[in-house]
Design an enzyme around this catalytic site. Structure first.
Site, short mmCIF file in Angstrom:
data_model
loop_
_atom_site.label_atom_id
_atom_site.label_comp_id
_atom_site.label_asym_id
_atom_site.label_seq_id
_atom_site.Cartn_x
_atom_site.Cartn_y
_atom_site.Cartn_z
N GLU A 12 0.84 -1.21 0.00
CA GLU A 12 0.00 0.00 0.00
C GLU A 12 0.87 1.25 0.00
O GLU A 12 0.59 2.21 -0.72
CB GLU A 12 -0.91 -0.01 1.22
CG GLU A 12 -1.87 -1.18 1.19
CD GLU A 12 -2.50 -1.45 2.54
OE1 GLU A 12 -3.66 -1.86 2.55
OE2 GLU A 12 -1.85 -1.27 3.58
N ASP A 14 -11.83 -9.61 1.99
CA ASP A 14 -12.30 -10.97 2.26
C ASP A 14 -13.51 -10.90 3.18
O ASP A 14 -13.86 -9.81 3.65
CB ASP A 14 -11.17 -11.78 2.92
CG ASP A 14 -10.72 -11.14 4.24
OD1 ASP A 14 -11.30 -11.45 5.27
OD2 ASP A 14 -9.82 -10.28 4.22
N1 ADE Z 1 -7.54 -7.48 7.22
C1 ADE Z 1 -8.05 -7.94 6.06
N2 ADE Z 1 -8.81 -9.02 6.25
C2 ADE Z 1 -8.77 -9.28 7.59
C3 ADE Z 1 -9.32 -10.28 8.40
N3 ADE Z 1 -10.07 -11.25 7.89
N4 ADE Z 1 -9.07 -10.23 9.73
C4 ADE Z 1 -8.28 -9.25 10.25
N5 ADE Z 1 -7.73 -8.30 9.52
C5 ADE Z 1 -7.97 -8.29 8.20
#
Ligand code: ADE
Length: 253
Positions: free
Chosen positions: A13, A217
């Site tokens: 990033e 996600d």
């Molecule tokens: N950052 C991106 N996805 C995440 C997740 N599933 N848990 C914690 N931090 C995250």
């Protein structure tokens, strides 16, 4: 003009933002490299916080105490928790909470001991401006990110969400764990690993901050799949475009 900090959790990033930095200079504190310069004609500092609440808290304290920034924007990815918060959407945090803070029975679950609160609000004006820039960028995500990348990740019409973001020192990567978080904190939109720590430090310093997260996600058993590729191909591009658009139109002096 007052300086704005833009903090990234991951190298990918920061790498996407660095080419936008004009007249770059560097400073180092506590093993972190602070990239000072101008972006869209405004004084900024870009820095990698590292991952997790302690890394974020140290970075925020250094930014406020050593670099003397006026405001902090934390950017990155998060896992979607709320219904309808999908991969490719963007969340602007309005409040932040540490989901792994638990000093019960001495204090209510999630409450940060001796502060009397669990939820820390982000700065309303800063968050409004970032939300507006996000909407502007999402409207033409196809041109900015590219049809192929969006299709690859199953992203169709990305949305903006605003509300509670929760943070803890764990990558949430199982369906039972995200289900449990949803049950305990039904209004949580997304989970990540830094935002609420930044929020607590900024509250101590009385400094305005905002948190901008692209959903990578659904915090379930497939949360780790394609994570790095998503950061490079989608989240970093969103961050760069949204931050540039926001700084271009920013109203602070
Ligand atoms: N950052 C991106 N996805 C995440 C997740 N599933 N848990 C914690 N931090 C995250």
């Amino acid at each position: 003009m007052s300086r704005t900090a833009i903090v990234s959790a991951m190298h990918e990033e920061l790498r996407a933002l660095l080419p936008l930095l004009e007249r770059p200079q560097q400073a180092e504190f506590a093993g972190r490299r602070f990239h000072l310069g101008q972006m869209m004609g405004r004084p900024v500092v870009l820095v990698l916080s590292g991952i997790g609440k302690v890394a974020a808290a140290t970075t925020a304290a250094l930014l406020l105490h050593e670099v003397e920034v006026e405001r902090i924007v934390f950017t990155g990815a998060a896992g979607g928790l709320g219904a309808g918060v999908r991969v490719g959407d963007v969340v602007v945090a309005r409040e932040l909470l540490q989901h792994d803070m638990d000093a019960s029975p001495l204090f209510p679950r999630f409450e940060v001991p001796l502060t009397g609160r669990a939820r820390f609000p982000s700065d309303p004006a800063l968050s409004d401006a970032l939300a507006a820039a996000t909407l502007h960028c999402l409207n033409d995500a196809r041109t900015r990110i590219g049809e192929a990348h969006l299709a690859d990740f199953g992203i169709d019409s990305p949305l903006l969400h605003e509300g509670l973001v929760i943070s803890g020192d764990r990558f949430v990567a199982t369906a039972p764990e995200s289900e449990q978080l949803r049950k305990l904190l039904p209004d949580a939109l997304a989970v990540e690993m830094e935002g609420a720590a930044l929020a607590q430090v900024c509250a101590d310093f009385g400094a305005p901050f905002a948190v901008l997260r692209t959903i990578s996600d659904r915090a379930d058993d497939s949360a780790h799949v394609d994570f790095s590729r998503f950061i490079v191909e989608v989240a970093s591009v969103y961050t760069r475009e949204i931050v540039a658009s926001w700084l271009e139109g920013a109203s602070f002096a």
